[in-house]
Motif scaffolding. Structure first.
Motif, PDB file in Angstrom:
ATOM      1  N   HIS A  78       0.821  -1.207   0.000  1.00 39.71           N
ATOM      2  CA  HIS A  78       0.000   0.000   0.000  1.00 39.71           C
ATOM      3  C   HIS A  78       0.858   1.263   0.000  1.00 39.71           C
ATOM      4  N   VAL A  79       2.002   1.219   0.665  1.00 40.56           N
ATOM      5  CA  VAL A  79       2.924   2.356   0.602  1.00 40.56           C
ATOM      6  C   VAL A  79       3.433   2.541  -0.823  1.00 40.56           C
ATOM      7  N   GLY A  86       3.614   5.484  -5.808  1.00 43.73           N
ATOM      8  CA  GLY A  86       3.564   5.470  -7.269  1.00 43.73           C
ATOM      9  C   GLY A  86       2.580   6.482  -7.821  1.00 43.73           C
ATOM     10  N   VAL A  87       1.403   6.573  -7.201  1.00 44.17           N
ATOM     11  CA  VAL A  87       0.404   7.544  -7.671  1.00 44.17           C
ATOM     12  C   VAL A  87       0.910   8.970  -7.478  1.00 44.17           C
ATOM     13  N   LEU A  88       1.506   9.248  -6.329  1.00 38.63           N
ATOM     14  CA  LEU A  88       2.031  10.590  -6.070  1.00 38.63           C
ATOM     15  C   LEU A  88       3.194  10.921  -7.015  1.00 38.63           C
ATOM     16  N   GLY A  89       3.994   9.916  -7.341  1.00 37.77           N
ATOM     17  CA  GLY A  89       5.094  10.147  -8.262  1.00 37.77           C
ATOM     18  C   GLY A  89       4.644  10.460  -9.676  1.00 37.77           C
ATOM     19  N   ASN A  90       3.432  10.039 -10.033  1.00 36.49           N
ATOM     20  CA  ASN A  90       2.898  10.322 -11.366  1.00 36.49           C
ATOM     21  C   ASN A  90       2.230  11.690 -11.471  1.00 36.49           C
ATOM     22  N   LEU A  91       1.991  12.336 -10.337  1.00 37.99           N
ATOM     23  CA  LEU A  91       1.259  13.604 -10.342  1.00 37.99           C
ATOM     24  C   LEU A  91       1.891  14.672 -11.242  1.00 37.99           C
ATOM     25  N   PRO A  92       3.224  14.846 -11.229  1.00 38.38           N
ATOM     26  CA  PRO A  92       3.785  15.909 -12.087  1.00 38.38           C
ATOM     27  C   PRO A  92       3.658  15.630 -13.581  1.00 38.38           C
ATOM     28  N   PHE A  93       3.323  14.394 -13.957  1.00 35.43           N
ATOM     29  CA  PHE A  93       3.355  14.027 -15.373  1.00 35.43           C
ATOM     30  C   PHE A  93       1.983  13.737 -15.968  1.00 35.43           C
ATOM     31  N   LYS A  94       1.008  13.418 -15.125  1.00 33.42           N
ATOM     32  CA  LYS A  94      -0.315  13.140 -15.676  1.00 33.42           C
ATOM     33  C   LYS A  94      -1.383  13.387 -14.624  1.00 33.42           C
ATOM     34  N   LYS A  95      -2.613  13.599 -15.100  1.00 33.83           N
ATOM     35  CA  LYS A  95      -3.727  13.844 -14.187  1.00 33.83           C
ATOM     36  C   LYS A  95      -4.151  12.537 -13.520  1.00 33.83           C
ATOM     37  N   GLN A 128      -9.519   5.726 -11.173  1.00 32.90           N
ATOM     38  CA  GLN A 128      -8.940   4.489 -10.647  1.00 32.90           C
ATOM     39  C   GLN A 128      -7.778   4.781  -9.706  1.00 32.90           C
ATOM     40  N   ASP A 129      -6.962   5.787 -10.033  1.00 31.18           N
ATOM     41  CA  ASP A 129      -5.860   6.171  -9.153  1.00 31.18           C
ATOM     42  C   ASP A 129      -6.379   6.652  -7.808  1.00 31.18           C
ATOM     43  N   VAL A 130      -7.423   7.450  -7.845  1.00 33.11           N
ATOM     44  CA  VAL A 130      -7.991   7.974  -6.601  1.00 33.11           C
ATOM     45  C   VAL A 130      -8.542   6.839  -5.744  1.00 33.11           C
ATOM     46  N   LYS A 131      -9.187   5.882  -6.377  1.00 31.17           N
ATOM     47  CA  LYS A 131      -9.714   4.736  -5.633  1.00 31.17           C
ATOM     48  C   LYS A 131      -8.590   3.945  -4.969  1.00 31.17           C
ATOM     49  N   LYS A 132      -7.488   3.763  -5.705  1.00 35.27           N
ATOM     50  CA  LYS A 132      -6.353   3.030  -5.136  1.00 35.27           C
ATOM     51  C   LYS A 132      -5.770   3.757  -3.928  1.00 35.27           C
TER      52      LYS A 132
END
Length: 298
Positions: free
Chosen positions: A178-179, A184-193, A197-201
Motif C-alpha cells: 500500500h505504501v 507510485g500515484v504521487l510520483g505520477n502527479l507531475p506528469f499526468k492527471k 482508478q488512481d484515486v480509488k487506489k
C-alpha cells in the motif's frame, strides 16, 4: 435529472454519503463497502498480530515474518525458544486456510470467505477458551500452549485469500504494497492527471494503512493492562467472521439493494413527469381563456 447523472465526488467514494445519490452508482457503492471493510480487517489483523507476537513469539497473519523466523530457527535453534518445525507448521496452517477458501469459493461463488471461516472461527474460539482457563502467569511460558497459534493462523489465511483474490482485490496485511501504491500515484502527479482508478487506489491504501496503525496501537495499549492478557484475542474470531460475512454479502449489491436503487432512480423521473404534466395543464388553461376574459382582466 442532471444531478442524478452527475458522478460522485472522489471523497465520497471512500467515506460514503448520506445523500440518496450515493447509492445510485453500483460501483461507488461497492467501493465504499470495500474500503471500510478493508480498513476494519486491517485494524483487527494488526491488533491480533501485536498480541500474538507477545504471546506466541510469532505472527498469526504475517507470513513473511514467520518465514524469517523459520530461517533464524534453522540456523540458531534457540531463537525465541522454538524449533524451526514450529514456524514451518505455522506457515502450513496459514496455507490450509487459503486453500480451503479457494475450494469454498469454487463450490459457492462469492461466499467462500464466510463459509471457509466457520471451522477456523470455532477453532480460534476454542484456543481462546483454553487461554481463559489458564493461569495468567503461564500464558507466555507454556511451550505447549504456544503451539495453539497453529490453530489460530488458518482464519487469517482465509482472510488474506478472500481479500487479495476476491472482489476487494487488495491485501489487508501488507503495508509495503500500500505504501508503494500511494508513492507510485504521487510520483505520477507531475506528469499526468489522476484518474478515478488512481484515486480509488489511494483511498483504499490510505484506509488500510490507517486501520493497520490503529489496530497495532490498540494492541500495544491493551498489552499494557496485564489483567486482560487472557482475554485479549477472545473477541477477535467473532469480529473476523462478521467482517467476512459482510465482505461476502455486502460488497456486491443484492436484490434488496437493487430494488432500493431502482426506487431512488424512479423518484426524480416521477417528479419530472409531474412537473411536465402540470406545465402542460397550465398551458392548456391559458389557451382556453377567451379574449373577453383577457379584456376584463385588463
Amino acid at each position: 435529472a442532471q444531478a442524478r447523472d452527475r458522478p460522485l465526488p472522489y471523497w465520497r467514494i471512500g467515506l460514503g454519503a448520506s445523500s440518496p445519490l450515493a447509492m445510485v452508482s453500483t460501483d461507488s457503492w461497492r467501493m465504499q463497502k470495500h474500503a471500510w471493510i478493508a480498513a476494519m480487517l486491517a485494524m483487527v489483523t494488526a491488533y491480533a498480530d501485536v498480541v500474538s507476537l507477545m504471546r506466541y513469539h510469532s505472527f498469526a497473519s504475517i507470513l513473511t515474518g514467520n518465514v524469517i523466523m523459520l530461517c533464524r530457527a534453522m540456523v540458531d535453534p534457540q531463537t525465541n525458544g522454538h524449533h524451526f518445525s514450529f514456524y514451518l507448521a505455522l506457515c502450513a496452517s496459514f496455507a490450509v486456510g487459503a486453500f480451503l477458501h479457494r475450494l469454498c469459493e469454487n463450490w459457492w461463488p462469492n461466499r467462500g470467505g464466510s463459509l471457509a471461516a466457520v471451522p477456523f472461527t470455532v477453532l480460534m474460539l476454542g484456543v481462546e477458551t483454553w487461554y481463559l482457563v489458564t493461569d495468567e502467569d503461564a500464558i507466555y511460558d507454556d511451550p505447549v500452549l504456544r503451539w495453539s497459534v497453529v490453530l489460530v493462523s488458518p482464519i487469517f489465511g482465509v482472510i488474506a485469500a478472500a481479500c487479495s483474490t476476491g472482489r476487494m482485490g487488495t491485501h489487508t496485511t501488507m503495508v509495503t504494497g500500500h505504501v508503494l501504491t500511494m508513492s507510485g500515484v504521487l510520483g505520477n502527479l507531475p506528469f499526468k492527471k489522476l484518474t478515478e482508478q488512481d484515486v480509488k487506489k489511494v483511498i483504499m491504501s490510505g484506509m488500510v494503512l490507517a486501520g493497520t496503525v490503529c489496530g497495532a496501537s490498540l494492541g500495544a495499549w491493551a498489552l499494557t493492562n496485564k489483567t486482560l492478557h487472557n482475554v485479549l484475542l477472545f473477541p477477535v474470531p467473532i469480529v473476523l467472521y462478521i467482517l467476512m460475512w459482510l465482505h461476502d454479502h455486502l460488497c456486491q449489491p443484492r436484490s434488496l439493494i437493487k430494488k432500493v436503487q431502482g426506487k431512488i432512480r424512479e423518484k426524480p423521473q416521477e417528479l419530472k413527469s409531474e412537473t411536465d404534466s402540470q406545465d402542460s395543464q397550465d398551458l392548456e388553461e391559458d389557451d382556453a381563456e377567451s379574449p373577453d376574459d383577457l379584456q376584463s382582466q385588463v
